[in-house]
Scaffold this motif. Structure first.
Motif, PDB file in Angstrom:
ATOM      1  N   VAL A 108       0.836  -1.199   0.000  1.00  0.00           N
ATOM      2  CA  VAL A 108       0.000   0.000   0.000  1.00  0.00           C
ATOM      3  C   VAL A 108       0.872   1.250   0.000  1.00  0.00           C
ATOM      4  CG1 VAL A 108      -0.179   0.082   2.531  1.00  0.00           C
ATOM      5  CG2 VAL A 108      -1.962   1.142   1.139  1.00  0.00           C
ATOM      6  N   ALA A 109       0.396   2.280  -0.679  1.00  0.00           N
ATOM      7  CA  ALA A 109       1.043   3.600  -0.642  1.00  0.00           C
ATOM      8  C   ALA A 109       0.038   4.606  -0.086  1.00  0.00           C
ATOM      9  CB  ALA A 109       1.489   4.017  -2.044  1.00  0.00           C
ATOM     10  N   TYR A 110       0.548   5.574   0.652  1.00  0.00           N
ATOM     11  CA  TYR A 110      -0.294   6.628   1.209  1.00  0.00           C
ATOM     12  C   TYR A 110       0.023   7.929   0.482  1.00  0.00           C
ATOM     13  CZ  TYR A 110      -0.995   3.317   5.021  1.00  0.00           C
ATOM     14  OH  TYR A 110      -1.304   2.198   5.766  1.00  0.00           O
ATOM     15  N   ARG A 111      -0.969   8.491  -0.185  1.00  0.00           N
ATOM     16  CA  ARG A 111      -0.810   9.810  -0.807  1.00  0.00           C
ATOM     17  C   ARG A 111      -0.932  10.840   0.302  1.00  0.00           C
ATOM     18  NH1 ARG A 111      -0.120  14.413  -2.433  1.00  0.00           N
ATOM     19  NH2 ARG A 111      -1.239  15.413  -4.149  1.00  0.00           N
ATOM     20  N   VAL A 112       0.129  11.633   0.509  1.00  0.00           N
ATOM     21  CA  VAL A 112       0.148  12.583   1.621  1.00  0.00           C
ATOM     22  C   VAL A 112       0.198  14.017   1.092  1.00  0.00           C
ATOM     23  CG1 VAL A 112       1.171  10.966   3.260  1.00  0.00           C
ATOM     24  CG2 VAL A 112       2.664  12.346   1.819  1.00  0.00           C
ATOM     25  N   ARG A 113      -0.179  14.940   1.957  1.00  0.00           N
ATOM     26  CA  ARG A 113      -0.236  16.349   1.560  1.00  0.00           C
ATOM     27  C   ARG A 113       1.136  16.949   1.360  1.00  0.00           C
ATOM     28  NH1 ARG A 113      -2.584  19.477   5.866  1.00  0.00           N
ATOM     29  NH2 ARG A 113      -2.537  17.691   7.275  1.00  0.00           N
ATOM     30  N   ALA A 114       2.110  16.444   2.121  1.00  0.00           N
ATOM     31  CA  ALA A 114       3.446  17.034   2.079  1.00  0.00           C
ATOM     32  C   ALA A 114       4.448  16.031   2.611  1.00  0.00           C
ATOM     33  CB  ALA A 114       3.486  18.316   2.924  1.00  0.00           C
ATOM     34  N   SER A 115       5.689  16.237   2.241  1.00  0.00           N
ATOM     35  CA  SER A 115       6.788  15.464   2.801  1.00  0.00           C
ATOM     36  C   SER A 115       6.900  15.746   4.297  1.00  0.00           C
ATOM     37  CB  SER A 115       8.084  15.863   2.086  1.00  0.00           C
ATOM     38  OG  SER A 115       9.200  15.294   2.692  1.00  0.00           O
ATOM     39  N   PHE A 116       7.332  14.741   5.076  1.00  0.00           N
ATOM     40  CA  PHE A 116       7.481  14.969   6.518  1.00  0.00           C
ATOM     41  C   PHE A 116       8.498  14.001   7.096  1.00  0.00           C
ATOM     42  CE2 PHE A 116       4.158  11.737   6.195  1.00  0.00           C
ATOM     43  CZ  PHE A 116       4.538  10.809   7.155  1.00  0.00           C
ATOM     44  N   LEU A 117       8.996  14.326   8.274  1.00  0.00           N
ATOM     45  CA  LEU A 117       9.787  13.424   9.101  1.00  0.00           C
ATOM     46  C   LEU A 117       8.989  13.132  10.367  1.00  0.00           C
ATOM     47  CD1 LEU A 117      13.208  15.211   8.649  1.00  0.00           C
ATOM     48  CD2 LEU A 117      12.728  12.863   7.947  1.00  0.00           C
ATOM     49  N   ALA A 118       9.163  11.937  10.922  1.00  0.00           N
ATOM     50  CA  ALA A 118       8.376  11.569  12.100  1.00  0.00           C
ATOM     51  C   ALA A 118       8.683  12.489  13.272  1.00  0.00           C
ATOM     52  CB  ALA A 118       8.650  10.110  12.476  1.00  0.00           C
ATOM     53  N   GLY A 119       9.965  12.785  13.516  1.00  0.00           N
ATOM     54  CA  GLY A 119      10.364  13.597  14.654  1.00  0.00           C
ATOM     55  C   GLY A 119      10.570  12.758  15.898  1.00  0.00           C
TER      56      GLY A 119
ATOM     57  N   ARG B 243      17.731   8.040 -12.083  1.00  0.00           N
ATOM     58  CA  ARG B 243      17.734   8.407 -13.505  1.00  0.00           C
ATOM     59  C   ARG B 243      16.340   8.674 -14.043  1.00  0.00           C
ATOM     60  NH1 ARG B 243      22.898   5.055 -15.930  1.00  0.00           N
ATOM     61  NH2 ARG B 243      23.936   4.957 -13.923  1.00  0.00           N
ATOM     62  N   LEU B 244      15.320   8.248 -13.299  1.00  0.00           N
ATOM     63  CA  LEU B 244      13.941   8.577 -13.650  1.00  0.00           C
ATOM     64  C   LEU B 244      13.468   9.841 -12.934  1.00  0.00           C
ATOM     65  CD1 LEU B 244      12.360   5.017 -13.536  1.00  0.00           C
ATOM     66  CD2 LEU B 244      12.466   6.501 -15.541  1.00  0.00           C
ATOM     67  N   ASP B 245      14.365  10.498 -12.208  1.00  0.00           N
ATOM     68  CA  ASP B 245      14.002  11.671 -11.407  1.00  0.00           C
ATOM     69  C   ASP B 245      12.902  11.310 -10.408  1.00  0.00           C
ATOM     70  OD1 ASP B 245      14.303  14.270 -10.564  1.00  0.00           O
ATOM     71  OD2 ASP B 245      12.993  15.141 -12.095  1.00  0.00           O
ATOM     72  N   LEU B 246      13.050  10.120  -9.838  1.00  0.00           N
ATOM     73  CA  LEU B 246      12.090   9.599  -8.879  1.00  0.00           C
ATOM     74  C   LEU B 246      12.678   9.818  -7.491  1.00  0.00           C
ATOM     75  CD1 LEU B 246       9.397   8.024  -8.877  1.00  0.00           C
ATOM     76  CD2 LEU B 246      10.724   5.913  -9.020  1.00  0.00           C
ATOM     77  N   LEU B 247      12.317  10.928  -6.870  1.00  0.00           N
ATOM     78  CA  LEU B 247      12.863  11.265  -5.555  1.00  0.00           C
ATOM     79  C   LEU B 247      12.414  10.214  -4.549  1.00  0.00           C
ATOM     80  CD1 LEU B 247      14.379  13.299  -3.753  1.00  0.00           C
ATOM     81  CD2 LEU B 247      12.191  14.479  -3.418  1.00  0.00           C
ATOM     82  N   THR B 248      13.360   9.476  -4.005  1.00  0.00           N
ATOM     83  CA  THR B 248      13.061   8.374  -3.091  1.00  0.00           C
ATOM     84  C   THR B 248      13.931   8.506  -1.853  1.00  0.00           C
ATOM     85  OG1 THR B 248      12.599   6.953  -4.999  1.00  0.00           O
ATOM     86  CG2 THR B 248      12.891   5.868  -2.876  1.00  0.00           C
ATOM     87  N   ARG B 249      13.295   8.675  -0.692  1.00  0.00           N
ATOM     88  CA  ARG B 249      14.031   8.843   0.557  1.00  0.00           C
ATOM     89  C   ARG B 249      13.427   7.914   1.612  1.00  0.00           C
ATOM     90  NH1 ARG B 249      14.166  15.417   0.867  1.00  0.00           N
ATOM     91  NH2 ARG B 249      11.908  15.129   0.903  1.00  0.00           N
ATOM     92  N   THR B 250      14.247   7.531   2.561  1.00  0.00           N
ATOM     93  CA  THR B 250      13.812   6.606   3.598  1.00  0.00           C
ATOM     94  C   THR B 250      13.546   7.367   4.886  1.00  0.00           C
ATOM     95  OG1 THR B 250      15.118   4.839   2.604  1.00  0.00           O
ATOM     96  CG2 THR B 250      14.456   4.538   4.893  1.00  0.00           C
ATOM     97  N   ILE B 251      12.431   7.057   5.540  1.00  0.00           N
ATOM     98  CA  ILE B 251      12.109   7.661   6.833  1.00  0.00           C
ATOM     99  C   ILE B 251      11.834   6.556   7.842  1.00  0.00           C
ATOM    100  CG2 ILE B 251      11.304   9.870   5.930  1.00  0.00           C
ATOM    101  CD1 ILE B 251       8.469   8.920   6.105  1.00  0.00           C
ATOM    102  N   THR B 252      12.041   6.894   9.113  1.00  0.00           N
ATOM    103  CA  THR B 252      11.905   5.927  10.203  1.00  0.00           C
ATOM    104  C   THR B 252      11.128   6.543  11.356  1.00  0.00           C
ATOM    105  OG1 THR B 252      13.956   6.665  11.245  1.00  0.00           O
ATOM    106  CG2 THR B 252      14.133   4.851   9.658  1.00  0.00           C
ATOM    107  N   ASP B 253      10.642   5.711  12.224  1.00  0.00           N
ATOM    108  CA  ASP B 253      10.046   6.193  13.470  1.00  0.00           C
ATOM    109  C   ASP B 253      11.091   6.982  14.250  1.00  0.00           C
ATOM    110  OD1 ASP B 253       7.708   4.895  12.832  1.00  0.00           O
ATOM    111  OD2 ASP B 253       8.029   3.203  14.196  1.00  0.00           O
ATOM    112  N   GLY B 254      10.687   8.124  14.800  1.00  0.00           N
ATOM    113  CA  GLY B 254      11.587   8.946  15.597  1.00  0.00           C
ATOM    114  C   GLY B 254      12.646   9.671  14.797  1.00  0.00           C
TER     115      GLY B 254
END
Length: 359
Positions: A43-54, A111-122
């Motif tokens: 599943v993917a979640y469409r979100v309003r904006a990029s975020f970090l958990a904090g 190379r596809l200009d597919l911005l992909t970043r990893t986020i974690t809890d905390g």
């Protein structure tokens, strides 16, 4: 455990010990010489904006704040250009003491200009995972140039593990270059190995590609399927310079051919923020053996993923645009990049993502 980047054989041990886990289980072909490919969940979640958990917060709780709708990836779904998605990954971590991790987009994602970043809890940073982290992993994905069709189980990013300090100092890097040349031509060493852009090719006038603004969808599973001219404009020059357009995305190539010796790994990093009105985006991991004779290479040039910012900018042949930061391996990996494994970019020059074909 010896300090340095952890090789494939150590990753297998961490999997056996449960420090790296997944359901379904991690496949052997996810294990690269110095990294592990990560798989998209269902599943993917469409979100309003990029975020970090904090600090002290879970990604799942933040998703309840920002999710607009859910997208089922089990049968494939389109991620729309310029929209932000958060996708739970199949893999989980339980990092041992002293082991940290860093994630990055895979080469074809960049190379596809597919911005992909990893986020974690905390987490308070993208792509950086501290020692002792136990919990899930998520990919934040934002297609920048093309809408893409993705499916559960596909691999857009990868993760590298290290024990202790692994980065080579400039003095160590200079000594390594003297013993086993890392780059063709003069080595520019300053907080890593600098590399420049090639705008004077040995043959012809083609120096790069610019993404077209209005294209169809790219199905990531279709290898060598899409005619390049439907998605990319060729860039030609005879005077060794091009003008970058604000907001446009470019594929260019380094002037230098680089090598990564078998006992080392490398990561691309920005050169200087003040260098100009552009940013080189990096699918940043270079595995041991990349371009190296021990793995059947004779030097491989780095593909540059460039986006211009607010003002048009003149990019000239030989301009330094990035650097490679070299790290020691904790031990030599049992398999090198390009040696008996499916390595798409060994011996590369100017090359688009593997989904495209010429003609």
């Amino acid at each position: 455990m010896t300090s340095g980047v952890l090789p494939a054989q150590t990753l297998r041990r961490l999997i056996a010990e449960g420090a790296l886990s997944a359901a379904p289980a991690i496949r052997d072909d996810q294990i690269q010489p110095a990294s592990l490919d990560l798989r998209l969940g269902p599943v993917a979640y469409r979100v309003r904006a990029s975020f970090l958990a904090g600090h002290g917060r879970r990604v799942q709780d933040r998703l309840e704040e920002f999710t607009m709708h859910r997208v089922n990836l089990a049968d494939g779904a389109v991620l729309e250009k310029n929209c932000v998605y958060v996708i739970p990954l199949t893999e989980r971590l339980a990092l041992p003491p002293g082991v940290t991790a860093v994630a990055n987009a895979k080469s074809s994602s960049g190379r596809l200009d597919l911005l992909t970043r990893t986020i974690t809890d905390g987490g308070s940073e993208f792509d950086r995972i501290p020692e002792g982290y136990t919990g899930p992993l998520y990919a934040e994905v934002c297609p920048r140039s093309f809408s893409v069709l993705v499916r559960e189980g596909q691999r857009l990013n990868q993760i590298r593990f290290r024990q202790g300090q692994a980065v080579l100092s400039d003095a160590d890097l200079a000594a390594l270059h003297a013993a086993d040349p890392l780059v063709t031509g003069e080595a520019v060493i300053s907080e890593g190995l600098g590399f420049s852009v090639d705008l004077k090719p040995a043959q012809g006038t083609l120096v790069g590609y610019r993404a077209k603004p209005h294209t169809g969808v790219v199905d990531l599973d279709r290898i060598g399927h899409y005619p390049a001219q439907d998605f990319w404009e060729e860039l030609h020059t005879t005077d060794g310079r091009i003008i970058l357009d604000p907001g446009a995305f470019y594929i260019l190539v380094s002037r230098e051919a680089v090598t990564i010796p078998p006992d080392y790994a490398a990561e691309m990093a920005p050169y200087l923020a003040m260098v100009g009105e552009f940013r080189v985006h990096y699918a940043g991991f270079f595995d041991p053996g990349f371009g190296h004779a021990a793995a059947g290479g004779a030097g491989s040039r780095g593909v540059l993923e460039v986006r211009c910012h607010e003002a048009p900018f003149v990019l000239e042949h030989g301009q330094v645009v990035g650097r490679l930061v070299y790290e020691r391996m904790a031990e030599r990996p049992e398999t090198l990049y390009g040696a008996g494994i499916a390595s798409n970019y060994q011996g590369q020059g100017l090359k688009l993502a593997k989904q495209f074909r010429s003609g």
